[in-house]
Write an enzyme that holds these catalytic residues in place. Structure first.
Site, short mmCIF file in Angstrom:
data_model
loop_
_atom_site.label_atom_id
_atom_site.label_comp_id
_atom_site.label_asym_id
_atom_site.label_seq_id
_atom_site.Cartn_x
_atom_site.Cartn_y
_atom_site.Cartn_z
N HIS A 53 0.85 -1.19 0.00
CA HIS A 53 0.00 0.00 0.00
C HIS A 53 0.89 1.24 0.00
O HIS A 53 2.08 1.17 0.32
CB HIS A 53 -0.91 0.01 1.22
N GLU A 55 1.08 3.72 2.04
CA GLU A 55 1.65 3.99 3.35
C GLU A 55 2.78 3.03 3.69
O GLU A 55 3.82 3.45 4.20
CB GLU A 55 0.56 3.93 4.44
N CYS A 83 -6.00 2.04 5.80
CA CYS A 83 -6.69 0.85 6.28
C CYS A 83 -6.02 0.35 7.56
O CYS A 83 -4.97 0.86 7.97
CB CYS A 83 -6.66 -0.24 5.20
N CYS A 86 -2.29 -0.61 7.30
CA CYS A 86 -1.37 0.54 7.28
C CYS A 86 -1.29 1.22 8.64
O CYS A 86 -0.21 1.65 9.05
CB CYS A 86 -1.79 1.52 6.19
#
Length: 165
Positions: A53, A55, A83, A86
């Site tokens: 992701h 992040e 999410c 993360c």
């Protein structure tokens, strides 16, 4: 303190997904002492890695650039509300503050109608539930095995670290 220039950069990174196959429009930057020390865009499809992701990629980049796994004192700017995966990574790394642009509701509204082939479906509510509950309370079946063997290795490793300190 919030700086809109860093949020603009996170959003600019997310915009790269419009032109880069294998990326998705989730960008992030990590800032320490007024400077960007890490950047990331969602590369889950490109990397065949569901944890890639924006992040987590920014955390990996910052850790490499700073040669540490300790990001205390750093702030993360994200183009979208992170999410649970993360958020967990941010907490493990020690990120001090988070600023985000679009929230989960906005992301769901924008991406909800995508065909299955165009997205990897993440059930955000289930992910949040699973991460926020003890193992016995989760939906995913789990069972503990060979605990003593693993515990012994943990104890030995901790003993070695203490003697080196």
């Amino acid at each position: 303190m919030y700086d809109p220039a860093f949020m603009r950069r996170a959003i600019e990174i997310s915009r790269q997904a419009l032109d880069q196959p294998g990326t998705e429009p989730f960008g992030a930057v990590i800032v320490r002492d007024g400077k960007i020390v890490g950047e990331g865009i969602n590369r889950s499809l490109m990397n065949h890695d569901p944890t890639s992701h924006g992040e987590t990629e920014a955390i990996r980049d910052a850790c490499r650039n700073l040669e540490t796994v300790d990001l205390r004192g750093c702030t993360l700017y994200s183009s979208c509300e992170p999410c649970a995966l993360c958020v967990a990574a941010m907490n493990i790394a020690g990120i001090t503050a988070l600023y985000y642009a679009a929230d989960k509701g906005q992301a769901g509204a924008a991406l909800g109608g995508l065909p299955e082939a165009a997205r990897f479906p993440i059930d955000v509510a289930r992910l949040t539930h699973e991460c926020g509950h003890a193992v016995a309370e989760r939906q995913m079946p789990a069972a503990q095995h060979m605990a003593e063997e693993a515990f012994s290795i943990l104890q030995n490793w901790a003993r070695m670290v203490r003697t080196r300190a």
